[in-house]
Design a protein around this motif. Structure first.
Motif, PDB file in Angstrom:
ATOM      1  N   ASP A 180       4.919  -6.592  13.428  1.00 34.34           N
ATOM      2  CA  ASP A 180       5.508  -5.752  12.386  1.00 34.34           C
ATOM      3  C   ASP A 180       4.578  -5.568  11.195  1.00 34.34           C
ATOM      4  O   ASP A 180       4.676  -4.577  10.469  1.00 34.34           O
ATOM      5  CB  ASP A 180       6.834  -6.356  11.904  1.00 34.34           C
ATOM      6  N   SER A 181       3.667  -6.514  10.995  1.00 34.83           N
ATOM      7  CA  SER A 181       2.762  -6.416   9.855  1.00 34.83           C
ATOM      8  C   SER A 181       1.845  -5.197   9.956  1.00 34.83           C
ATOM      9  O   SER A 181       1.402  -4.664   8.937  1.00 34.83           O
ATOM     10  CB  SER A 181       1.912  -7.687   9.736  1.00 34.83           C
ATOM     11  N   VAL A 182       1.558  -4.738  11.177  1.00 36.70           N
ATOM     12  CA  VAL A 182       0.683  -3.580  11.351  1.00 36.70           C
ATOM     13  C   VAL A 182       1.327  -2.334  10.740  1.00 36.70           C
ATOM     14  O   VAL A 182       0.696  -1.594   9.987  1.00 36.70           O
ATOM     15  CB  VAL A 182       0.369  -3.361  12.838  1.00 36.70           C
ATOM     16  N   ALA A 183       2.601  -2.102  11.058  1.00 39.14           N
ATOM     17  CA  ALA A 183       3.311  -0.949  10.503  1.00 39.14           C
ATOM     18  C   ALA A 183       3.447  -1.065   8.997  1.00 39.14           C
ATOM     19  O   ALA A 183       3.288  -0.080   8.264  1.00 39.14           O
ATOM     20  CB  ALA A 183       4.677  -0.816  11.159  1.00 39.14           C
ATOM     21  N   ALA A 184       3.719  -2.264   8.510  1.00 40.63           N
ATOM     22  CA  ALA A 184       3.890  -2.463   7.069  1.00 40.63           C
ATOM     23  C   ALA A 184       2.609  -2.181   6.299  1.00 40.63           C
ATOM     24  O   ALA A 184       2.652  -1.804   5.123  1.00 40.63           O
ATOM     25  CB  ALA A 184       4.356  -3.890   6.804  1.00 40.63           C
ATOM     26  N   ALA A 185       1.465  -2.330   6.976  1.00 38.81           N
ATOM     27  CA  ALA A 185       0.170  -2.111   6.331  1.00 38.81           C
ATOM     28  C   ALA A 185      -0.325  -0.683   6.480  1.00 38.81           C
ATOM     29  O   ALA A 185      -1.454  -0.371   6.096  1.00 38.81           O
ATOM     30  CB  ALA A 185      -0.863  -3.073   6.906  1.00 38.81           C
ATOM     31  N   GLY A 186       0.492   0.206   7.050  1.00 34.84           N
ATOM     32  CA  GLY A 186       0.091   1.591   7.199  1.00 34.84           C
ATOM     33  C   GLY A 186       0.054   2.068   8.632  1.00 34.84           C
ATOM     34  O   GLY A 186      -0.103   3.257   8.896  1.00 34.84           O
ATOM     35  N   GLY A 187       0.143   1.135   9.600  1.00 29.12           N
ATOM     36  CA  GLY A 187       0.276   1.504  10.996  1.00 29.12           C
ATOM     37  C   GLY A 187      -0.987   1.954  11.692  1.00 29.12           C
ATOM     38  O   GLY A 187      -0.938   2.807  12.579  1.00 29.12           O
ATOM     39  N   ASN A 188      -2.135   1.404  11.349  1.00 27.18           N
ATOM     40  CA  ASN A 188      -3.377   1.778  12.021  1.00 27.18           C
ATOM     41  C   ASN A 188      -3.601   0.870  13.229  1.00 27.18           C
ATOM     42  O   ASN A 188      -3.882  -0.315  13.065  1.00 27.18           O
ATOM     43  CB  ASN A 188      -4.554   1.659  11.052  1.00 27.18           C
ATOM     44  N   PRO A 189      -3.515   1.395  14.456  1.00 29.12           N
ATOM     45  CA  PRO A 189      -3.657   0.549  15.634  1.00 29.12           C
ATOM     46  C   PRO A 189      -5.092   0.179  15.954  1.00 29.12           C
ATOM     47  O   PRO A 189      -5.350  -0.710  16.768  1.00 29.12           O
ATOM     48  CB  PRO A 189      -3.073   1.413  16.762  1.00 29.12           C
ATOM     49  N   TYR A 190      -6.061   0.855  15.324  1.00 26.59           N
ATOM     50  CA  TYR A 190      -7.470   0.602  15.617  1.00 26.59           C
ATOM     51  C   TYR A 190      -8.000  -0.625  14.882  1.00 26.59           C
ATOM     52  O   TYR A 190      -8.941  -1.273  15.333  1.00 26.59           O
ATOM     53  CB  TYR A 190      -8.307   1.824  15.249  1.00 26.59           C
ATOM     54  N   GLY A 191      -7.425  -0.915  13.726  1.00 25.09           N
ATOM     55  CA  GLY A 191      -7.873  -2.051  12.929  1.00 25.09           C
ATOM     56  C   GLY A 191      -7.235  -1.991  11.561  1.00 25.09           C
ATOM     57  O   GLY A 191      -6.896  -0.911  11.071  1.00 25.09           O
ATOM     58  N   THR A 192      -7.059  -3.130  10.949  1.00 23.24           N
ATOM     59  CA  THR A 192      -6.457  -3.186   9.622  1.00 23.24           C
ATOM     60  C   THR A 192      -7.312  -2.386   8.644  1.00 23.24           C
ATOM     61  O   THR A 192      -8.539  -2.515   8.614  1.00 23.24           O
ATOM     62  CB  THR A 192      -6.351  -4.635   9.141  1.00 23.24           C
ATOM     63  N   THR A 193      -6.663  -1.552   7.837  1.00 22.70           N
ATOM     64  CA  THR A 193      -7.392  -0.753   6.866  1.00 22.70           C
ATOM     65  C   THR A 193      -6.683  -0.772   5.513  1.00 22.70           C
ATOM     66  O   THR A 193      -5.460  -0.880   5.442  1.00 22.70           O
ATOM     67  CB  THR A 193      -7.522   0.711   7.331  1.00 22.70           C
ATOM     68  N   HIS A 194      -7.491  -0.661   4.488  1.00 25.37           N
ATOM     69  CA  HIS A 194      -6.961  -0.621   3.124  1.00 25.37           C
ATOM     70  C   HIS A 194      -7.361   0.698   2.483  1.00 25.37           C
ATOM     71  O   HIS A 194      -8.521   1.114   2.559  1.00 25.37           O
ATOM     72  CB  HIS A 194      -7.511  -1.777   2.298  1.00 25.37           C
ATOM     73  N   VAL A 195      -6.385   1.366   1.877  1.00 26.08           N
ATOM     74  CA  VAL A 195      -6.651   2.576   1.110  1.00 26.08           C
ATOM     75  C   VAL A 195      -6.678   2.180  -0.361  1.00 26.08           C
ATOM     76  O   VAL A 195      -5.655   1.802  -0.924  1.00 26.08           O
ATOM     77  CB  VAL A 195      -5.575   3.651   1.368  1.00 26.08           C
ATOM     78  N   SER A 196      -7.850   2.234  -0.949  1.00 23.85           N
ATOM     79  CA  SER A 196      -8.000   1.714  -2.309  1.00 23.85           C
ATOM     80  C   SER A 196      -7.502   2.668  -3.380  1.00 23.85           C
ATOM     81  O   SER A 196      -7.256   2.259  -4.516  1.00 23.85           O
ATOM     82  CB  SER A 196      -9.468   1.361  -2.574  1.00 23.85           C
ATOM     83  N   GLY A 197      -7.334   3.962  -3.053  1.00 20.75           N
ATOM     84  CA  GLY A 197      -6.852   4.933  -4.027  1.00 20.75           C
ATOM     85  C   GLY A 197      -5.343   5.076  -3.999  1.00 20.75           C
ATOM     86  O   GLY A 197      -4.618   4.192  -3.537  1.00 20.75           O
ATOM     87  N   GLY A 198      -4.847   6.183  -4.480  1.00 20.10           N
ATOM     88  CA  GLY A 198      -3.406   6.415  -4.543  1.00 20.10           C
ATOM     89  C   GLY A 198      -2.769   6.494  -3.170  1.00 20.10           C
ATOM     90  O   GLY A 198      -3.389   6.888  -2.187  1.00 20.10           O
ATOM     91  N   GLY A 199      -1.506   6.094  -3.080  1.00 12.49           N
ATOM     92  CA  GLY A 199      -0.768   6.148  -1.824  1.00 12.49           C
ATOM     93  C   GLY A 199      -1.061   5.005  -0.895  1.00 12.49           C
ATOM     94  O   GLY A 199      -0.680   5.033   0.282  1.00 12.49           O
ATOM     95  N   ALA A 200      -1.738   3.977  -1.376  1.00  8.75           N
ATOM     96  CA  ALA A 200      -2.102   2.857  -0.524  1.00  8.75           C
ATOM     97  C   ALA A 200      -0.906   1.967  -0.227  1.00  8.75           C
ATOM     98  O   ALA A 200       0.030   1.863  -1.016  1.00  8.75           O
ATOM     99  CB  ALA A 200      -3.195   2.021  -1.203  1.00  8.75           C
ATOM    100  N   ALA A 201      -0.945   1.335   0.945  1.00  6.70           N
ATOM    101  CA  ALA A 201       0.038   0.304   1.254  1.00  6.70           C
ATOM    102  C   ALA A 201      -0.208  -0.882   0.327  1.00  6.70           C
ATOM    103  O   ALA A 201      -1.309  -1.080  -0.186  1.00  6.70           O
ATOM    104  CB  ALA A 201      -0.105  -0.124   2.716  1.00  6.70           C
ATOM    105  N   ASP A 202       0.829  -1.659   0.102  1.00  5.94           N
ATOM    106  CA  ASP A 202       0.709  -2.840  -0.726  1.00  5.94           C
ATOM    107  C   ASP A 202      -0.383  -3.745  -0.173  1.00  5.94           C
ATOM    108  O   ASP A 202      -0.443  -4.004   1.039  1.00  5.94           O
ATOM    109  CB  ASP A 202       2.056  -3.568  -0.741  1.00  5.94           C
TER     110      ASP A 202
END
Length: 212
Positions: free
Chosen positions: A153-175
């Motif tokens: 479930d943590s994958v979806a909570a982080a934005g749902g990228n199945p290729y690898g965990t990703t962080h969006v540093s600008g606006g609209g980023a997951a927590d």
């Protein structure tokens, strides 16, 4: 002997570094021995000095060892992380990867587990193409890709990228806490798969290098 993993990353201002630490935490939680390594900085000092956040992060992580080929030879699996640069991996990480031809020729990178993760400034800033492009390396190595998929479930909570965990540093980023939780899951998953592959791995097969 515990499963051995190398987490190799490049980070300019720190977002990627934090995810790399979380990948490391998850892998260690799963019982792995982990080497956290950074790709050497290639940018001139003047470029770092012109960006206070870049300079501050470089100084704060100066004690993190620089990745070497020995780290890859030692490891049963790898996690590679990069910020997106125009939809491709950062030059610093790519430069390190480009030095691995000798290990590839020995077959020293084959049948090992590999995963990728990264960051971008915005949700459509090229991070998926960056991860997919970085994954091409592992096809050549004969490594076994271990994406997070939708295995927790943590994958979806982080934005749902199945290729690898990703962080969006600008606006609209997951927590960021959600991103770090997904990274820990990815690290633990890598450790578990690498442990299985280590038991199955055959002696290395040497490949003949072809000069271009």
């Amino acid at each position: 002997m515990p499963t051995r993993l190398a987490v190799v990353y490049y980070s300019s201002t720190g977002h990627v570094h934090r995810i790399a630490e979380a990948i490391t935490e998850g892998a260690r939680w799963a019982g792995a021995d982990v080497r956290l390594r950074r790709a050497a900085e290639l940018a001139p000092a003047a470029a770092l000095d012109a960006n206070p956040a870049w300079r501050a992060h470089a100084d704060a992580t100066a004690d993190v060892p620089v990745a070497t080929l020995d780290d890859l030879r030692w490891a049963d699996g790898f996690a590679f992380e990069t910020p997106s640069r125009f939809g491709t991996p950062a030059a610093q990480l790519k430069q390190f990867i480009d030095t691995t031809g000798g290990l590839w020729a020995e077959g020293a990178l084959s049948d090992k587990a590999a995963t990728v993760f990264g960051s971008a400034d915005n949700a459509h800033g090229g991070v998926e193409s960056t991860l997919l492009g970085l994954s091409n390396v592992f096809y050549h190595w004969g490594a076994v890709l271990v994406p997070p998929g939708y295995t927790d479930d943590s994958v979806a909570a982080a934005g749902g990228n199945p290729y690898g965990t990703t962080h969006v540093s600008g606006g609209g980023a997951a927590d960021l806490d959600a991103v770090l939780a997904a990274a820990r899951h990815q690290g633990a998953r890598l450790a578990r798969v690498a442990a299985v592959l280590r038991q199955l791995r055959r002696p290395a097969v040497t490949h003949e290098l072809v000069s271009a």
